[in-house]
Design an enzyme around this catalytic site. Sequence first.
Site, short mmCIF file in Angstrom:
data_model
loop_
_atom_site.label_atom_id
_atom_site.label_comp_id
_atom_site.label_asym_id
_atom_site.label_seq_id
_atom_site.Cartn_x
_atom_site.Cartn_y
_atom_site.Cartn_z
N HIS A 19 0.84 -1.20 0.00
CA HIS A 19 0.00 0.00 0.00
C HIS A 19 0.88 1.26 0.00
O HIS A 19 0.60 2.22 -0.71
CB HIS A 19 -0.88 0.05 1.25
CG HIS A 19 -1.94 -1.00 1.33
ND1 HIS A 19 -2.00 -1.91 2.36
CD2 HIS A 19 -3.00 -1.29 0.53
CE1 HIS A 19 -3.05 -2.70 2.20
NE2 HIS A 19 -3.67 -2.36 1.09
N LYS A 43 -14.86 -7.76 5.06
CA LYS A 43 -13.86 -8.53 5.81
C LYS A 43 -14.06 -8.34 7.31
O LYS A 43 -14.47 -7.27 7.74
CB LYS A 43 -12.46 -8.04 5.46
CG LYS A 43 -12.09 -8.23 4.00
CD LYS A 43 -10.75 -7.58 3.70
CE LYS A 43 -10.43 -7.71 2.23
NZ LYS A 43 -9.20 -7.00 1.86
N ARG A 96 -2.36 -6.11 -8.09
CA ARG A 96 -1.20 -6.97 -7.87
C ARG A 96 -1.03 -7.98 -8.97
O ARG A 96 -0.09 -7.95 -9.73
CB ARG A 96 -1.33 -7.69 -6.52
CG ARG A 96 -1.06 -6.79 -5.34
CD ARG A 96 -1.48 -7.45 -4.07
NE ARG A 96 -2.90 -7.76 -4.08
CZ ARG A 96 -3.51 -8.51 -3.18
NH1 ARG A 96 -2.83 -9.05 -2.21
NH2 ARG A 96 -4.80 -8.72 -3.26
N SER A 134 -2.48 -8.35 3.17
CA SER A 134 -2.67 -8.15 4.61
C SER A 134 -2.99 -9.48 5.29
O SER A 134 -2.54 -9.77 6.40
CB SER A 134 -3.81 -7.16 4.85
OG SER A 134 -3.49 -5.92 4.25
#
Length: 165
Positions: A19, A43, A96, A134
């Site tokens: 990030h 999430k 990504r 993460s």
Amino acid sequence: MNNVKVIYPGTFDPITKGHADIIKRICAIFPHLIIAVAEDTPKTTMFSVLKRVEQVMKEVSLMGLQNRTVEVVPFSGLLVDFVEQQGAHLLIRGLRAASDFEYEFQMSYMNHKIKPSVETFFIPANENSHFISSRFVKELARLGGDIENFVSTHIAKDLYAHFNS
Ligand code: COA
């Protein structure tokens, strides 16, 4: 790009070096960045929204971004409503791998459909952060692995503190 205000949204649970790389690159182009930290997210988060905002602020302060306005703001509800409230039109997301593409493409399509004035630009993740996520950082921390390649020291401390409490 003078005076263009852009929004970089995410859950940031927690912010990673991936990030941070995207934030630096956004700031190399745009003078005003709002990092939008999601409160309502599908999430289950490890850190509260206030803690995530604090972590992102600390990360930004460590970057030494000069002549740039960077705000870190929590948001809830629809992202496109937040974008409009901020007087912005442009969302930035990091991409990504090919696996991100479908989800990101759908999200940008939905956002544009709900609010046609909102566009999404993508920045490809660099080769060092392509495989960071993460979720994997949290898993590694939980198992006592070394996470300093993936997150800053202050985030590593928060993660180890979480798992040792
Ligand atoms: N390098 C390395 N990793 C990166 C990265 C990069 N450049 N950019 C993102 N990642 C990783 C993150 O670590 C994270 O990993 P994880 O899935 O294991 O947690 C993942 O990619 C994406 O996380 P993040 O960047 O924090 O974004 P997100 O996908 O969680 O954010 C919101 C989603 C908040 C933007 C979206 O849910 C939203 O807009 N919510 C508001 C409600 C709304 O409007 N919904 C309608 C949308 S159509």
